[in-house]
Design a protein around this motif. Structure first.
Motif, PDB file in Angstrom:
ATOM      1  N   UNK A 197      -8.300   8.973  -4.923  1.00 24.42           N
ATOM      2  CA  UNK A 197      -8.558  10.270  -4.280  1.00 24.42           C
ATOM      3  C   UNK A 197      -7.566  10.483  -3.113  1.00 24.42           C
ATOM      4  N   UNK A 198      -7.340   9.436  -2.319  1.00 23.34           N
ATOM      5  CA  UNK A 198      -6.413   9.557  -1.181  1.00 23.34           C
ATOM      6  C   UNK A 198      -4.976   9.756  -1.649  1.00 23.34           C
ATOM      7  N   UNK A 199      -4.625   9.024  -2.726  1.00 20.67           N
ATOM      8  CA  UNK A 199      -3.255   9.191  -3.248  1.00 20.67           C
ATOM      9  C   UNK A 199      -3.060  10.642  -3.692  1.00 20.67           C
ATOM     10  N   UNK A 200      -4.075  11.171  -4.362  1.00 20.70           N
ATOM     11  CA  UNK A 200      -3.985  12.563  -4.822  1.00 20.70           C
ATOM     12  C   UNK A 200      -3.840  13.519  -3.642  1.00 20.70           C
ATOM     13  N   UNK A 201      -4.602  13.282  -2.594  1.00 20.56           N
ATOM     14  CA  UNK A 201      -4.548  14.144  -1.410  1.00 20.56           C
ATOM     15  C   UNK A 201      -3.174  14.029  -0.730  1.00 20.56           C
ATOM     16  N   UNK A 202      -2.657  12.805  -0.666  1.00 21.43           N
ATOM     17  CA  UNK A 202      -1.338  12.624  -0.035  1.00 21.43           C
ATOM     18  C   UNK A 202      -0.260  13.348  -0.831  1.00 21.43           C
ATOM     19  N   UNK A 209       3.655  14.043  -0.076  1.00 17.21           N
ATOM     20  CA  UNK A 209       4.187  12.674  -0.248  1.00 17.21           C
ATOM     21  C   UNK A 209       4.540  12.460  -1.716  1.00 17.21           C
ATOM     22  N   UNK A 210       5.694  11.830  -1.956  1.00 13.90           N
ATOM     23  CA  UNK A 210       6.025  11.473  -3.344  1.00 13.90           C
ATOM     24  C   UNK A 210       5.630  10.029  -3.548  1.00 13.90           C
ATOM     25  N   UNK A 211       4.632   9.832  -4.393  1.00 12.71           N
ATOM     26  CA  UNK A 211       4.125   8.480  -4.638  1.00 12.71           C
ATOM     27  C   UNK A 211       4.176   8.232  -6.135  1.00 12.71           C
ATOM     28  N   UNK A 212       4.932   7.212  -6.526  1.00 16.86           N
ATOM     29  CA  UNK A 212       4.994   6.876  -7.957  1.00 16.86           C
ATOM     30  C   UNK A 212       3.842   5.961  -8.303  1.00 16.86           C
ATOM     31  N   UNK A 213       3.359   6.107  -9.518  1.00 22.17           N
ATOM     32  CA  UNK A 213       2.268   5.229  -9.960  1.00 22.17           C
ATOM     33  C   UNK A 213       2.655   4.632 -11.309  1.00 22.17           C
ATOM     34  N   UNK A 214       2.522   3.330 -11.424  1.00 25.03           N
ATOM     35  CA  UNK A 214       2.817   2.663 -12.707  1.00 25.03           C
ATOM     36  C   UNK A 214       1.551   1.989 -13.206  1.00 25.03           C
ATOM     37  N   UNK A 215       1.324   1.973 -14.528  1.00 19.87           N
ATOM     38  CA  UNK A 215       0.077   1.454 -15.086  1.00 19.87           C
ATOM     39  C   UNK A 215      -0.308   0.049 -14.599  1.00 19.87           C
ATOM     40  N   UNK A 216       0.647  -0.879 -14.607  1.00 18.80           N
ATOM     41  CA  UNK A 216       0.256  -2.220 -14.154  1.00 18.80           C
ATOM     42  C   UNK A 216       0.856  -2.569 -12.782  1.00 18.80           C
ATOM     43  N   UNK A 217       1.602  -1.608 -12.232  1.00 19.97           N
ATOM     44  CA  UNK A 217       2.308  -1.932 -10.984  1.00 19.97           C
ATOM     45  C   UNK A 217       1.585  -1.449  -9.733  1.00 19.97           C
ATOM     46  N   UNK A 218       0.888  -0.347  -9.873  1.00 17.89           N
ATOM     47  CA  UNK A 218       0.215   0.229  -8.700  1.00 17.89           C
ATOM     48  C   UNK A 218       0.973   1.440  -8.174  1.00 17.89           C
TER      49      UNK A 218
END
Ligand code: BTN
Length: 320
Positions: free
Chosen positions: A37-42, A47-56
């Protein structure tokens, strides 16, 4: 919510590569769903935040917003800006700072806004504050000084902001008396001082600062400019604000500990006004002459054509 957003950004900033959702949730004591939820809000906030399935998650870029946690990152001041009230929009940061000061807000409290709908300048003028282009803020100060010293504080602010702008940009920023910041003969920034006093003793001072940082000229009056216009560079506004806060704290402490002389001598070195022919308008009084000096009380000394030396404590200067 605000605190957790800040904690999430700080955690991401402290790690160069990917951090797992599990690590973040363990460190912050939150569920994985809450982290998401916080990542989505950021991301919503830029904010540009990359997300990887096993990386975080990995923070790739932060927006140039004046969020409290962005201001705090690497700030290094003791007092100024330790408490930040951030707004997307306000009529004027001055009113909010006066309100907070009246409620007992601590010295150094900062109120900033991405835009102002009723930004004001000296002499009842408007301060154009287009969203996200400049820095617009007010600082609450509680100096143990008398009313007569407030004019000096205005010059302290001018020296502090001028030296900060010289630090962040290659331009030769100068001060037009008492506290306008000029670059290449155009106005780059201004300072507005408001105060509350009781029996000659200052209760608090609110210092408002506006600087046109990346502001395109279409927003600005003819006589104004921005750092970007003059130097061709784009600036991180948060870095400009941090530099101003550090510089302000330094010069404010010098003023409180050593008095006005060191400020005045620095002010004179940065002055655009001294040595020029000027016209000073204060209410309906106008005088013309040579700006010969600034006195120990911060007043401008003008020698008129007849040879008389007149002091002005406030007013509007035009170079003639
Ligand atoms: C001037 O040069 O006339 C002073 C301009 C001061 C503008 C700043 S922007 C932040 C703060 N809020 C305001 O409404 N005014 C000051």
């Amino acid at each position: 919510m605000k605190f957790m957003l800040e904690a999430t950004v700080e955690y991401l900033k402290a790690h160069d590569g990917y951090v797992s959702g599990e690590d973040i949730s363990r460190r912050l004591g939150l569920s994985r769903a809450a982290i998401w939820k916080y990542i989505r809000e950021l991301r919503r906030q830029g904010y540009r935040i990359e997300a990887g399935p096993r990386q975080g998650y990995k923070l790739v870029a932060a927006p140039d917003k004046l969020f409290a946690w962005e201001i705090h990152a690497g700030l290094g001041t003791q007092k100024l800006g330790r408490e930040v009230h951030y707004y997307e929009t306000l009529p004027s940061t001055m009113d909010e700072a006066v309100r907070l000061a009246g409620q007992g807000a601590a010295e150094g409290t900062l109120v900033c806004s991405e835009t102002q709908t009723k930004g004001r300048g000296r002499m009842g003028r408007e301060w154009v504050s287009p969203k996200g282009h400049g820095v617009y803020f007010s600082l609450i100060l509680r100096p143990a000084v008398g009313l007569v010293d407030v004019a000096k504080l205005t010059l302290v602010a001018a020296v502090a902001v001028c030296s900060a702008l010289r630090q962040v940009s290659p331009g030769d920023v100068q001060i037009k008396w008492p506290n306008d910041l000029f670059l290449n003969s155009r106005k780059l920034g201004g300072i507005l001082t408001e105060l509350q006093a009781e029996c000659d003793q200052v209760k608090f001072v609110v210092l408002g600062v506006g600087v046109n940082v990346n502001t395109p000229s279409r927003y600005l009056p003819e006589v104004a400019t921005s750092l970007k216009n003059e130097t061709g560079q784009v600036y991180r506004r948060v870095a400009v604000l941090q530099e101003i806060l550090r510089s302000f704290e330094k010069w404010y402490n010098i003023f409180l500990q050593e008095g006005f002389p060191p400020i005045l001598s620095e002010w004179k070195k940065m002055s655009l006004t001294l040595g020029k022919k000027v016209r000073v308008t204060d209410g309906n009084k106008t005088i013309e002459g040579d700006a010969i000096d600034v006195g120990a009380d911060g007043g401008l000394l003008i020698r008129t054509r007849g040879g008389e030396v007149i002091k002005r404590m406030s007013g509007d200067v035009t170079m003639v």
